[in-house]
Design a protein around this motif. Structure first.
Motif, PDB file in Angstrom:
ATOM      1  N   ARG A 179       0.835  -1.197   0.000  1.00 29.48           N
ATOM      2  CA  ARG A 179       0.000   0.000   0.000  1.00 29.48           C
ATOM      3  C   ARG A 179       0.872   1.250   0.000  1.00 29.48           C
ATOM      4  NH1 ARG A 179      -2.680  -0.162   5.175  1.00 29.48           N
ATOM      5  NH2 ARG A 179      -1.012  -1.548   5.771  1.00 29.48           N
ATOM      6  N   ASN A 180       0.364   2.281  -0.611  1.00 30.36           N
ATOM      7  CA  ASN A 180       1.025   3.580  -0.579  1.00 30.36           C
ATOM      8  C   ASN A 180       0.226   4.471   0.359  1.00 30.36           C
ATOM      9  OD1 ASN A 180       2.144   6.069  -0.919  1.00 30.36           O
ATOM     10  ND2 ASN A 180       1.978   6.106  -3.142  1.00 30.36           N
ATOM     11  N   LEU A 181       0.741   4.667   1.557  1.00 28.60           N
ATOM     12  CA  LEU A 181       0.069   5.502   2.556  1.00 28.60           C
ATOM     13  C   LEU A 181       0.595   6.927   2.543  1.00 28.60           C
ATOM     14  CD1 LEU A 181       0.040   2.922   5.501  1.00 28.60           C
ATOM     15  CD2 LEU A 181      -1.711   3.319   3.749  1.00 28.60           C
ATOM     16  N   GLY A 182       1.552   7.200   1.642  1.00 28.40           N
ATOM     17  CA  GLY A 182       2.176   8.518   1.597  1.00 28.40           C
ATOM     18  C   GLY A 182       1.551   9.444   0.570  1.00 28.40           C
ATOM     19  N   PRO A 183       2.106  10.672   0.476  1.00 27.57           N
ATOM     20  CA  PRO A 183       1.541  11.691  -0.414  1.00 27.57           C
ATOM     21  C   PRO A 183       2.070  11.659  -1.851  1.00 27.57           C
ATOM     22  CG  PRO A 183       3.272  12.646   0.921  1.00 27.57           C
ATOM     23  CD  PRO A 183       3.114  11.214   1.386  1.00 27.57           C
ATOM     24  N   GLU A 184       3.108  10.869  -2.121  1.00 24.25           N
ATOM     25  CA  GLU A 184       3.682  10.815  -3.466  1.00 24.25           C
ATOM     26  C   GLU A 184       3.613   9.385  -4.010  1.00 24.25           C
ATOM     27  OE1 GLU A 184       8.144  10.690  -3.733  1.00 24.25           O
ATOM     28  OE2 GLU A 184       7.976  11.329  -1.639  1.00 24.25           O
ATOM     29  N   PRO A 185       3.650   9.224  -5.321  1.00 22.85           N
ATOM     30  CA  PRO A 185       3.623   7.880  -5.892  1.00 22.85           C
ATOM     31  C   PRO A 185       4.820   7.038  -5.424  1.00 22.85           C
ATOM     32  CG  PRO A 185       3.226   9.511  -7.603  1.00 22.85           C
ATOM     33  CD  PRO A 185       3.659  10.257  -6.377  1.00 22.85           C
ATOM     34  N   VAL A 186       4.586   5.764  -5.243  1.00 23.82           N
ATOM     35  CA  VAL A 186       5.656   4.807  -4.980  1.00 23.82           C
ATOM     36  C   VAL A 186       6.035   4.204  -6.329  1.00 23.82           C
ATOM     37  CG1 VAL A 186       6.248   2.579  -3.942  1.00 23.82           C
ATOM     38  CG2 VAL A 186       4.888   4.230  -2.644  1.00 23.82           C
ATOM     39  N   VAL A 187       7.326   4.236  -6.648  1.00 26.79           N
ATOM     40  CA  VAL A 187       7.804   3.610  -7.874  1.00 26.79           C
ATOM     41  C   VAL A 187       8.754   2.484  -7.477  1.00 26.79           C
ATOM     42  CG1 VAL A 187       9.064   3.920 -10.041  1.00 26.79           C
ATOM     43  CG2 VAL A 187       7.566   5.749  -9.191  1.00 26.79           C
ATOM     44  N   LEU A 188       8.455   1.286  -7.992  1.00 21.94           N
ATOM     45  CA  LEU A 188       9.255   0.094  -7.689  1.00 21.94           C
ATOM     46  C   LEU A 188       9.930  -0.408  -8.953  1.00 21.94           C
ATOM     47  CD1 LEU A 188       6.513  -1.865  -5.702  1.00 21.94           C
ATOM     48  CD2 LEU A 188       8.358  -0.491  -4.719  1.00 21.94           C
ATOM     49  N   TRP A 189      11.137  -0.925  -8.800  1.00 20.11           N
ATOM     50  CA  TRP A 189      11.807  -1.691  -9.848  1.00 20.11           C
ATOM     51  C   TRP A 189      11.791  -3.119  -9.354  1.00 20.11           C
ATOM     52  CZ3 TRP A 189      16.525   2.064  -9.803  1.00 20.11           C
ATOM     53  CH2 TRP A 189      16.247   3.170 -10.598  1.00 20.11           C
ATOM     54  N   VAL A 190      11.151  -4.012 -10.073  1.00 20.04           N
ATOM     55  CA  VAL A 190      10.963  -5.379  -9.591  1.00 20.04           C
ATOM     56  C   VAL A 190      11.491  -6.391 -10.598  1.00 20.04           C
ATOM     57  CG1 VAL A 190       9.277  -7.062  -8.745  1.00 20.04           C
ATOM     58  CG2 VAL A 190       8.883  -4.624  -8.363  1.00 20.04           C
ATOM     59  N   THR A 191      12.271  -7.351 -10.108  1.00 16.98           N
ATOM     60  CA  THR A 191      12.724  -8.475 -10.915  1.00 16.98           C
ATOM     61  C   THR A 191      12.005  -9.721 -10.404  1.00 16.98           C
ATOM     62  OG1 THR A 191      14.895  -7.477 -11.263  1.00 16.98           O
ATOM     63  CG2 THR A 191      14.702  -9.849 -11.664  1.00 16.98           C
ATOM     64  N   TYR A 192      11.247 -10.359 -11.290  1.00 16.62           N
ATOM     65  CA  TYR A 192      10.494 -11.572 -10.978  1.00 16.62           C
ATOM     66  C   TYR A 192      11.300 -12.775 -11.462  1.00 16.62           C
ATOM     67  CZ  TYR A 192       6.344  -8.489 -10.827  1.00 16.62           C
ATOM     68  OH  TYR A 192       5.423  -7.512 -10.556  1.00 16.62           O
ATOM     69  N   LEU A 193      11.439 -13.798 -10.632  1.00 20.41           N
ATOM     70  CA  LEU A 193      12.068 -15.068 -10.988  1.00 20.41           C
ATOM     71  C   LEU A 193      11.007 -16.145 -10.796  1.00 20.41           C
ATOM     72  CD1 LEU A 193      15.385 -14.443  -9.032  1.00 20.41           C
ATOM     73  CD2 LEU A 193      15.025 -14.192 -11.497  1.00 20.41           C
ATOM     74  N   LEU A 194      10.294 -16.464 -11.869  1.00 25.19           N
ATOM     75  CA  LEU A 194       9.109 -17.323 -11.774  1.00 25.19           C
ATOM     76  C   LEU A 194       9.255 -18.562 -12.638  1.00 25.19           C
ATOM     77  CD1 LEU A 194       6.469 -14.480 -12.209  1.00 25.19           C
ATOM     78  CD2 LEU A 194       7.231 -15.494 -10.060  1.00 25.19           C
ATOM     79  N   PRO A 195       8.605 -19.658 -12.235  1.00 26.40           N
ATOM     80  CA  PRO A 195       8.597 -20.827 -13.109  1.00 26.40           C
ATOM     81  C   PRO A 195       8.057 -20.441 -14.486  1.00 26.40           C
ATOM     82  CG  PRO A 195       7.678 -21.379 -10.969  1.00 26.40           C
ATOM     83  CD  PRO A 195       7.852 -19.879 -11.004  1.00 26.40           C
ATOM     84  N   GLU A 196       8.627 -21.003 -15.517  1.00 21.45           N
ATOM     85  CA  GLU A 196       8.247 -20.667 -16.890  1.00 21.45           C
ATOM     86  C   GLU A 196       6.736 -20.722 -17.076  1.00 21.45           C
ATOM     87  OE1 GLU A 196       9.602 -21.746 -21.418  1.00 21.45           O
ATOM     88  OE2 GLU A 196       9.758 -23.309 -19.902  1.00 21.45           O
TER      89      GLU A 196
END
Length: 157
Positions: free
Chosen positions: A124-141
């Motif tokens: 959740r973003n409880l703050g006043p500005e956007p949250v920006v994430l850089w995410v690397t997913y390692l998932l089964p094919e």
């Protein structure tokens, strides 16, 4: 004879329709949809062989994605079939985990999300500005990036 086949067909169609309706009803009853979240896949590839990642066997999809959570936004409760490595580029992300504990991660920090249905969580973003994430997913094919999950009894405020 013809009438018997028609009646049988009608019963099969009615039963099939009931199963379909129940399928839709049960999935909407447990889903916890997100709001105010957008994501963009930047890059995606599949490992040529086994990738040495805990809990994964076989070929692995590696996906890099940016995710933005607007103020007041939420990912909804969900799980992942593989591990995620996330960096908070900006803002502050508040995550409630499967055991109802809360973790707050600010810009410049990172976290790892473990795989599996027992590791459900919500961001959740409880703050006043956007949250920006850089995410690397390692998932089964072939796996989805996330799977909807039911909220635990602690329910977030």
């Amino acid at each position: 004879m013809r009438r018997g086949r028609g009646a049988r067909l009608a019963r099969v169609l009615v039963a099939g329709g009931c199963v379909a309706v129940l399928g839709f009803a049960s999935s909407s009853a447990v889903a916890t949809p997100g709001s105010g979240v957008s994501g963009t896949v930047v890059a995606k590839g599949t490992s040529a062989g086994k990738l040495k990642v805990r809990t994964l066997d076989g070929r692995t999809d590696v996906t890099f994605r940016t995710i933005t959570v607007e103020p007041g936004g939420s990912t909804g409760w969900h799980t992942h079939r593989g591990q995620l490595i996330a960096v908070v580029k900006s803002g502050t992300l508040t995550r409630t985990l499967h055991d109802c504990s809360v973790e707050v991660t600010s810009a410049g920090s990172s976290f790892i999300e473990p795989s599996g249905a027992r590791h459900r969580h919500i961001g959740r973003n409880l703050g006043p500005e956007p949250v920006v994430l850089w995410v690397t997913y390692l998932l089964p094919e072939g796996s989805e990036l996330s799977d909807d999950a039911e909220a635990p009894s602690c329910r977030t405020k």
